[in-house]
Design an enzyme around this catalytic site. Structure first.
Site, short mmCIF file in Angstrom:
data_model
loop_
_atom_site.label_atom_id
_atom_site.label_comp_id
_atom_site.label_asym_id
_atom_site.label_seq_id
_atom_site.Cartn_x
_atom_site.Cartn_y
_atom_site.Cartn_z
N PRO A 58 -2.02 -45.53 43.28
CA PRO A 58 -2.88 -46.46 44.01
C PRO A 58 -2.25 -46.95 45.31
CG PRO A 58 -2.15 -47.42 41.92
CD PRO A 58 -1.74 -45.99 41.91
N GLU A 107 2.74 -47.91 33.14
CA GLU A 107 2.77 -48.89 34.22
C GLU A 107 3.10 -48.26 35.57
OE1 GLU A 107 2.35 -52.56 36.03
OE2 GLU A 107 1.80 -51.89 34.01
N ARG A 148 -13.87 -26.32 46.53
CA ARG A 148 -15.14 -25.95 47.15
C ARG A 148 -14.98 -25.59 48.63
NH1 ARG A 148 -18.21 -29.48 49.58
NH2 ARG A 148 -20.10 -28.87 48.43
#
Length: 250
Positions: A92, A119, A156
């Site tokens: 993140p 964590e 793709r």
């Protein structure tokens, strides 16, 4: 392209064998191998996590299983003729994943994804990594879903995967603008009609309508994208006209 994935949950990647990505795998246009890095743990119980030094909540992934799994997958890839390539950590705190990042990854011959859990990671794992990528400002239970999203987005873009070579370049975000509205038969569905220009056969007018609609949709839904683009003079004129029309509608 070859893609390696280090994960504690290889079974989660089963859906990659469906739909377009699955067909690419069947045609050998893409190789994906998922390695359970728990198999490389030297702990007699197969543990891959431990408490952080200094205390704190949660558990951290240990460096040893990741390092050893990485060494094994890289050795196998090299024997198959692939270089080390990019190593991507789903985190993140990483750089946001965008279409431009997908295009950058699609130019590589070999990608490796490290999927974390618990964590966080032992910081030394980052020494293996070339790219740290975030899917957004939220936290997931593991890196498997972000890895699958990135694999799908990258796959793709590979030659031959979509079948229609014009499909990927026209996608939303590939041009910097959101994609224009699209329609298929019937031309009149419950009173909702396809714009006349799309069935006119005039491809020049169709292209112009599509560009205007892309600009309008981007302005209404993602105006922040316009700030990142170098619009042509014609696009700026069209955008001004769109804004005037929207003001008149209010």
């Amino acid at each position: 392209m070859r893609i390696d994935v280090l994960s504690l949950f290889p079974e989660m990647f089963g859906p990659l064998h469906d739909s377009i990505v699955g067909k690419a795998l069947d045609r050998d246009e893409l190789e994906v191998e998922v390695t359970d890095f728990r198999q490389y743990s030297t702990d007699k119980h197969g543990n891959v996590d431990d408490y952080p030094f200094g205390g704190g909540a949660g558990m951290l992934l240990q460096a040893q299983p990741i390092f050893d799994a990485m060494a094994a997958t890289q050795e196998k890839a090299q024997k198959l003729g692939h270089e080390k390539g990019r190593v991507i950590l789903t985190d993140p705190a990483g750089v946001p994943f965008t279409q431009k990042v997908a295009e950058d990854f699609a130019s590589e011959d070999h990608l490796t994804f490290i999927c974390g859990h618990y964590e966080g990671y032992d910081e030394r794992i980052r020494s293996l990594v070339t790219d740290e990528i975030s899917m957004g400002d939220y936290v997931l239970t593991g890196g498997e879903l972000p890895a699958m999203v990135m694999i799908d987005a990258v796959s793709r873009l590979l030659p031959g995967v979509l079948g229609n070579e014009e499909s990927a370049p026209g996608d939303s975000f590939s041009t910097g603008l959101l994609e224009y509205p699209q329609y298929t038969r019937p031309a009149d569905f419950r009173g909702m009609k396809v714009p006349d220009v799309l069935i006119s056969g005039n491809h020049q007018k169709i292209d112009e309508w599509r560009e205007i609609q892309s600009l309008k949709r981007t302005l209404l839904r993602r105006p922040d994208l316009l700030d990142q683009l170098e619009l042509t003079g014609d696009q700026k004129r069209k955008l001004r006209d769109i804004k005037i029309d929207l003001e008149d509608e209010q």
